[in-house]
Design an enzyme around this catalytic site. Structure first.
Site, PDB file in Angstrom:
ATOM      1  N   GLU A 591       0.828  -1.209   0.000  1.00 60.84           N
ATOM      2  CA  GLU A 591       0.000   0.000   0.000  1.00 60.84           C
ATOM      3  C   GLU A 591       0.863   1.260   0.000  1.00 60.84           C
ATOM      4  O   GLU A 591       0.489   2.280  -0.596  1.00 60.84           O
ATOM      5  CB  GLU A 591      -0.948  -0.002   1.202  1.00 60.84           C
ATOM      6  CG  GLU A 591      -1.869  -1.203   1.291  1.00 60.84           C
ATOM      7  CD  GLU A 591      -2.661  -1.461   0.017  1.00 60.84           C
ATOM      8  OE1 GLU A 591      -2.918  -0.511  -0.757  1.00 60.84           O
ATOM      9  OE2 GLU A 591      -3.026  -2.627  -0.218  1.00 60.84           O
ATOM     10  N   HIS A 594       1.704   2.267  -3.540  1.00 61.44           N
ATOM     11  CA  HIS A 594       0.650   3.079  -4.161  1.00 61.44           C
ATOM     12  C   HIS A 594       0.752   4.528  -3.687  1.00 61.44           C
ATOM     13  O   HIS A 594       0.664   5.472  -4.485  1.00 61.44           O
ATOM     14  CB  HIS A 594      -0.728   2.537  -3.783  1.00 61.44           C
ATOM     15  CG  HIS A 594      -1.160   1.325  -4.529  1.00 61.44           C
ATOM     16  ND1 HIS A 594      -1.107   1.228  -5.899  1.00 61.44           N
ATOM     17  CD2 HIS A 594      -1.681   0.145  -4.104  1.00 61.44           C
ATOM     18  CE1 HIS A 594      -1.582   0.056  -6.280  1.00 61.44           C
ATOM     19  NE2 HIS A 594      -1.927  -0.624  -5.209  1.00 61.44           N
ATOM     20  N   HIS A 722     -13.785  -6.843  -5.287  1.00 66.95           N
ATOM     21  CA  HIS A 722     -12.912  -6.274  -6.302  1.00 66.95           C
ATOM     22  C   HIS A 722     -13.655  -5.995  -7.607  1.00 66.95           C
ATOM     23  O   HIS A 722     -13.498  -4.926  -8.201  1.00 66.95           O
ATOM     24  CB  HIS A 722     -11.748  -7.222  -6.595  1.00 66.95           C
ATOM     25  CG  HIS A 722     -10.657  -7.195  -5.584  1.00 66.95           C
ATOM     26  ND1 HIS A 722     -10.773  -7.802  -4.353  1.00 66.95           N
ATOM     27  CD2 HIS A 722      -9.417  -6.643  -5.617  1.00 66.95           C
ATOM     28  CE1 HIS A 722      -9.650  -7.619  -3.674  1.00 66.95           C
ATOM     29  NE2 HIS A 722      -8.815  -6.928  -4.404  1.00 66.95           N
ATOM     30  N   PHE A 724     -17.133  -6.406  -8.175  1.00 66.76           N
ATOM     31  CA  PHE A 724     -18.519  -5.962  -8.096  1.00 66.76           C
ATOM     32  C   PHE A 724     -18.704  -4.687  -7.290  1.00 66.76           C
ATOM     33  O   PHE A 724     -19.781  -4.100  -7.288  1.00 66.76           O
ATOM     34  CB  PHE A 724     -19.408  -7.079  -7.529  1.00 66.76           C
ATOM     35  CG  PHE A 724     -19.481  -8.284  -8.407  1.00 66.76           C
ATOM     36  CD1 PHE A 724     -19.997  -8.181  -9.695  1.00 66.76           C
ATOM     37  CD2 PHE A 724     -19.013  -9.506  -7.973  1.00 66.76           C
ATOM     38  CE1 PHE A 724     -20.047  -9.294 -10.529  1.00 66.76           C
ATOM     39  CE2 PHE A 724     -19.055 -10.620  -8.797  1.00 66.76           C
ATOM     40  CZ  PHE A 724     -19.576 -10.519 -10.080  1.00 66.76           C
ATOM     41  N   GLY A 727     -14.012  -1.587  -8.570  1.00 63.75           N
ATOM     42  CA  GLY A 727     -13.379  -0.996  -9.740  1.00 63.75           C
ATOM     43  C   GLY A 727     -12.535  -1.934 -10.577  1.00 63.75           C
ATOM     44  O   GLY A 727     -11.939  -1.503 -11.564  1.00 63.75           O
TER      45      GLY A 727
END
Length: 810
Positions: A591, A594, A722, A724, A727
């Protein structure tokens, strides 16, 4: 830039055909070069300027992306999508990143009390501590009225130039992104029925405005005029990317549809937004609903002390005031740390089975059943695709990615082929080991046995017990080591500035990122611990605000980016700090990767700064790249210090940990490939309402991608946030696509010499100036080449996973 061309003849005899690694290179190259022309909507194919790669969407709903960690290992299957109070009037003011809901083209509505609603006030950092459910309805409605006025004013005055088109548009997009992002974030980390209800009520109004903005003919026409003007060639590459992506996004938003079809399109978008929200809520509620009270210690034999402490702590929170780790009672939940511990360590096989079945059937029955929601989502996505002139929803998704449908499927199949035999061998090893241990289930291992016996085999083979490693990975030490690594690689300093910004929970930390001169360049929040009563599961990074020249408060320095990182690891128990598993350490590094791309951007154009406008199948590059450093000796030894004694992780243990990196690599690869293949199958060939159900598709895909098939009653799809709600629809393959890029990027450090500190710093500087700095202002393939000096190769990924030899013989 010089680009190598690969020519492969498929007429060669099999003995002379190129190895899989070469074919994978071709996949990457061909997809990046051909996807744009093949996936273009007919209305875009005759655009005077074409580029090699497509562009991300830039409507408000896409500006705040939560990058969920992947479902990347059996023991990490919980990775589903899953208070320092300060009065806002007394906060430290920083002119570089202040935000106001009313820094707009027209004055605020006279009948709205700006002072009374924190969503509508001028703030330096979002007032996470002050926003309540009662602020959402009036705040969002007032903001939407204001933005509607701004949009009307823009449409009246728009001209095909940057100051009269892009700058006011960015302000509109940003205001909605920041405020909606604030309340949506609170819903993810501090969920309440009241907040849910408020968001659900105003969400259709928000979506209506998004559609109004995305389908604006005056704005679309102005962007087309910029592209066709003589000034086009004087624009920077980042500016061209913005123009081209806005044109594409307008088409994907239905700007070219006739009135009746546009109305149908808008109804679909509204319904999809509502369904995705409900899907996510059902998963969270189903996860929270399950509790198993345990009173007999024999029934939970094998669970480590940290897990017993957490289970007792949960029991205390549920009213069992005298619960202790030693004597219980204990409450088992489906929240990540609890579920994972049972699956890996509980000797009670019936308990493992019960918890496993509960986990894979979450949100699949009663009022929380997501089955009809999935069916409706898939039906509406297909209708949307048809309206836009595409054959299926996967083609719509790929229109804004590096890959094409065919190339994504081809990559997945090549990796599946390389992973299958190693995965079969993994299972044989597991059967042999469990049989040698006298396990009665050895000849008939079930899904709830795999994690348990895998952990025992790993302990035996490498003499590593993940629970025994926890004391070496205390959260404070891990963060110190991570920040020191960032300083070494990227020349930045990270300092805690708790109290500078309001937070949503007392466990949340706030940090300032500074450059080598000591000047702030970014900020981020870190929310590390699981809170199953109010916080969704998994781990994610999201933006709070992006770097932007236009949104600068003083007109000189760009507004600084702010991010938040959210994890769900085991919280501190008693006097002990949070003691992490190695997987949790990898998640924090992931994370943070990102966040680095968001925070270290040097793009001043807000619409392509940081993670914005980076193709979805390239956006995992920095995050997966950072995971590699968990296995780098100097980095690992800097964080692996016993929390009580300060003793370093023994050298032999480090070597075993490194050797265990490829343990069951084939099985773990297949797991990811199953999710990606299932995702694409549902969004390409599946016919909603046809003879085959979604669960039939799941079973069919599982037979090709799992050595042990799924249970017939498996309803994992009902919690697959993820695709539904997160994105990644027709985009889960992106994890594998980007993994090729990230492994190759790390191999640049290997080539330079990981033991050569100067080489590591030099390579890190180059990584920062390309992958992290350029954001979405340049096509990702070109960004990669700028860093690596060549186009990507999959060989480093296969080598890191121990699958290179399997590939060569495939």
């Amino acid at each position: 830039m010089v680009k190598t061309k690969f020519v492969i003849s498929y007429s060669l005899p099999s003995a002379n055909r190129p190895p899989l690694s070469t074919l994978l290179i071709l996949i990457m190259l061909m997809a990046s070069r051909l996807s744009f022309s093949r996936s273009l909507h007919p209305l875009l194919k005759h655009s005077p300027t074409k580029t090699k790669t497509p562009f991300c969407r830039l409507t408000p709903k896409h500006l705040n992306k939560s990058y969920l960690c992947p479902l990347w290992s059996p023991c990490f299957s919980f990775c589903l999508q899953s208070l320092h109070y300060r009065n806002h009037k007394s906060r430290i003011t920083s002119p570089t990143f202040s935000f106001s809901a009313f820094s707009s083209l027209t004055p605020p509505m006279a009948d709205v009390s700006v002072e009374a609603n924190p969503l509508l006030q001028d703030f330096d950092f979002p007032p996470f501590d002050a926003v309540k459910a009662e602020h959402v309805r009036p705040g969002i409605r007032t903001l939407l009225k204001q933005l509607e006025n701004d949009l009307e004013e823009l449409e009246k005055t728009v001209e095909p130039n940057w100051p009269k088109l892009v700058e006011p548009l960015e302000k509109i997009l940003d205001r909605l992104s920041v405020v909606w992002g604030l309340i949506n974030h609170l819903k993810s980390v501090k969920d309440t029925p009241e907040l849910r209800s408020a968001i659900e009520e105003v969400q259709p109004e928000k979506v209506k405005f998004q559609l109004r903005l995305g389908q604006s003919k005056p704005i679309y026409t102005a962007f087309k005029a910029i592209q066709e003007s003589p000034e086009w060639h004087s624009l920077s590459e980042a500016q061209k990317r913005i123009v081209e992506s806005q044109i594409k996004e307008a088409v994907l938003n239905g700007v070219s549809l006739e009135d009746d079809k546009r109305e149908q399109f808008n109804k679909i978008e509204q319904e999809l937004e509502k369904l995705s929200q409900k899907f996510s809520e059902n998963v969270l509620d189903a996860t929270k609903k399950f509790e198993k009270l345990m009173t007999d210690k024999k029934e939970i034999e094998g669970l480590p002390a940290t897990s017993l402490g957490l289970a007792a702590q949960t029991a205390v929170s549920k009213g069992h005031k005298n619960a202790t780790a030693e004597n219980g009672p204990w409450i088992i939940t489906l929240d990540a740390p609890s579920y994972m511990s049972v699956m890996q360590h509980a000797r009670n096989r019936s308990l493992r089975e019960e918890i496993y079945r509960a986990y894979i059937t979450r949100a699949s029955s009663g009022d929380l059943d997501n089955t009809p929601i999935i069916d409706q989502i898939l039906k509406l996505r297909l209708e949307k695709a048809k309206l836009l002139g595409y054959n299926n929803y996967a083609e719509v998704s790929m229109a804004t990615k590096m890959a094409t449908v065919d190339k994504a499927i081809e990559l997945l199949e090549k990796l599946r082929s390389a992973s299958w035999n190693p995965a079969v061998q993994d299972m044989e090893d597991l059967k042999a080991f469990s049989k040698a241990q006298g396990a009665s289930e050895a000849n008939d291992l079930s899904n709830w046995d795999i994690n348990f016996w895998s952990e025992r085999l790993r302990e035996s083979k490498y003499d590593i017990n993940e629970e025994e490693l926890r004391p070496y990975f205390s959260l404070p030490k891990v963060m110190d080591g991570l920040f020191n690594l960032a300083k070494t690689l990227f020349g930045i300093d990270i300092e805690p500035v708790d109290g500078l910004a309001p937070v949503w929970n007392s466990d949340v930390r706030f940090y300032c990122v500074k450059d080598s001169s000591g000047s702030p360049i970014a900020y981020f929040y870190f929310d590390p611990y699981s809170r199953p009563s109010e916080k969704r599961g998994g781990a994610w990074m999201d933006e709070v605000v992006a770097r932007s020249r236009v949104l600068s408060r003083n007109g000189v320095a760009a507004r600084l980016p702010i991010a938040h990182m959210v994890c769900n690891q085991t919280p501190p128990v008693g006097d002990k700090p949070s003691l992490m598993t190695f997987r949790e350490v990898e998640t924090v590094f992931h994370e943070f990767g990102h966040a680095l791309q968001h925070m270290l951007t040097k793009q001043d154009e807000g619409l392509v700064a940081g993670i914005r406008n980076v193709e979805w199948d390239a956006v995992e590059l920095p995050s997966q790249f950072m995971e590699n450093w968990c296995y780098h000796r100097d980095t690992l030894m800097s964080i692996a210090k016993h929390y009580e004694t300060g003793e370093s992780l023994p050298e032999d243990v480090y070597k075993k940990l490194l050797a265990a990196r490829t343990f069951r690599a084939g099985s773990l690869s297949l797991r990811q490939l199953k999710f990606a293949s299932l995702d694409l199958e549902l969004h390409t060939s599946f016919v909603p309402g046809g003879s085959e159900s979604i669960y039939d598709v799941d079973q069919r895909v599982s037979k090709k991608t799992q050595v042990i098939p799924s249970l017939p009653e498996d309803r994992f799809l009902c919690s697959f946030n993820h695709i539904f709600a997160g994105g990644y629809a027709a985009g889960y393959y992106s994890y594998k696509w980007a993994e090729v890029l990230s492994a190759d990027a790390f191999s640049a450090f290997e080539d330079a010499g990981l033991d050569d500190s100067k080489a590591v710093k030099d390579t890190g500087h180059r990584f920062r100036e390309t992958i992290l700095a350029l954001g979405g202002g340049k096509p990702p393939l070109e960004v990669f080449i700028a860093f690596r000096g060549r186009e990507p190769s999959p060989e480093p990924l296969l080598r890191h996973n121990g699958l290179l030899s399997a590939t060569a013989s495939a």
